[in-house]
Design an enzyme around this catalytic site. Sequence first.
Site, short mmCIF file in Angstrom:
data_model
loop_
_atom_site.label_atom_id
_atom_site.label_comp_id
_atom_site.label_asym_id
_atom_site.label_seq_id
_atom_site.Cartn_x
_atom_site.Cartn_y
_atom_site.Cartn_z
N ASP A 65 0.84 -1.21 0.00
CA ASP A 65 0.00 0.00 0.00
C ASP A 65 0.87 1.26 0.00
O ASP A 65 0.36 2.37 -0.11
CB ASP A 65 -1.01 0.00 1.16
CG ASP A 65 -0.34 -0.02 2.52
OD1 ASP A 65 0.89 -0.19 2.59
OD2 ASP A 65 -1.07 0.11 3.53
N SER A 66 2.19 1.08 0.05
CA SER A 66 3.11 2.19 -0.17
C SER A 66 2.85 2.83 -1.53
O SER A 66 3.26 3.97 -1.78
CB SER A 66 4.57 1.71 -0.08
OG SER A 66 4.77 0.58 -0.91
N ASP A 85 -1.18 -6.15 -0.22
CA ASP A 85 -1.47 -5.52 1.07
C ASP A 85 -2.96 -5.29 1.26
O ASP A 85 -3.64 -4.83 0.34
CB ASP A 85 -0.80 -4.13 1.11
CG ASP A 85 0.36 -4.08 2.09
OD1 ASP A 85 0.44 -4.92 3.00
OD2 ASP A 85 1.19 -3.16 1.93
N GLU A 121 9.48 -4.25 10.38
CA GLU A 121 9.93 -2.97 9.81
C GLU A 121 10.51 -2.04 10.88
O GLU A 121 9.96 -1.90 11.97
CB GLU A 121 8.75 -2.26 9.11
CG GLU A 121 9.15 -0.91 8.53
CD GLU A 121 8.18 -0.33 7.50
OE1 GLU A 121 7.20 -1.00 7.14
OE2 GLU A 121 8.43 0.81 7.06
O1 KIV Z 1 3.55 -1.11 1.62
C1 KIV Z 1 4.69 -1.56 1.54
O2 KIV Z 1 5.41 -1.36 0.55
C2 KIV Z 1 5.19 -2.35 2.67
C3 KIV Z 1 6.64 -2.71 2.66
C4 KIV Z 1 7.43 -1.51 2.89
C5 KIV Z 1 6.95 -3.80 3.60
O3 KIV Z 1 4.47 -2.67 3.55
#
Ligand code: KIV
Length: 273
Positions: free
Chosen positions: A49-50, A88, A187
């Site tokens: 979700d990044s 995610d 993380e």
């Molecule tokens: O959303 C994302 O990219 C993540 C990673 C940084 C682990 O959760």
Amino acid sequence: MSAAGSQMRLTPTRIRAMKGGTPIVCLTAYTTPIARLLDEHCDLLLVGDSLGMVLYGMESTVAVTLDMMIAHGKAVMRGVAKSCVVVDMPFGSYQESKELAYRNAVRILQETGCDAVKLEGGGEMAETIVFLTARGIPVLGHIGLMPQQVHTAGGYRSVGHSDEEVAKIRLDAEAVGNSGAFAVVIEGTVETFAREMTAVIPVPTIGIGASAACDGQILVSDDMLGLFNDFTPRFVKRYDELGKRAGEAAAAYAGDVRCRAFPTEEYTFKRRS
Ligand code: KIV
């Protein structure tokens, strides 16, 4: 997706079996062309979700929706042949109840064809992970710094610097690690804690800013490629500067267009005689 295609991909069960072996290589992917480029080099691709921040310019991941995750999950699945693909669960799609989490995880699995979902949370999410995994949904846990909790945490900062914090995240790691999750992302935490948890919990730990002591590593691809320049966390190693190179290419194109150096004959259609 063909049945043969799905059999070629690494499964969550096989990722789980990689604990203690060759480090598990993971990166984020949000689009088909990037998934195609990364697939052969990775064991696991995360549709994180990044993407809200990296692709959409949002301030945090909080406003990312389930529909966005499903659209990007489908795009990534079109580009993957061998990596395990995890999507995610966005903020608000699973925290309210295990039943809501189940319904939304089913949508993600059915509509994208991915292999598993990821959700953030410690002890408070363990019951939900037990519920999902008992019903056929592989789950990747995510503890330590949890970006979806940015508002309650008061920002993005690494954790595990005090005895109280270590005690709390130890409980989180043990609860999630024993909940049926096939692996756990850790993380933004200190090496001693990551090492201890990697030894204690029965499934692989995937570190991001959590030292080399973990069973695997993940980075946001746009960070490590130098494509996302708003902010680079301290734990990111940049393997290229693609953003800089894209800017240089755009400047060269603009210069050529303005002085009519592009398009030349080579790029011009002529009427066939
Ligand atoms: O959303 C994302 O990219 C993540 C990673 C940084 C682990 O959760």
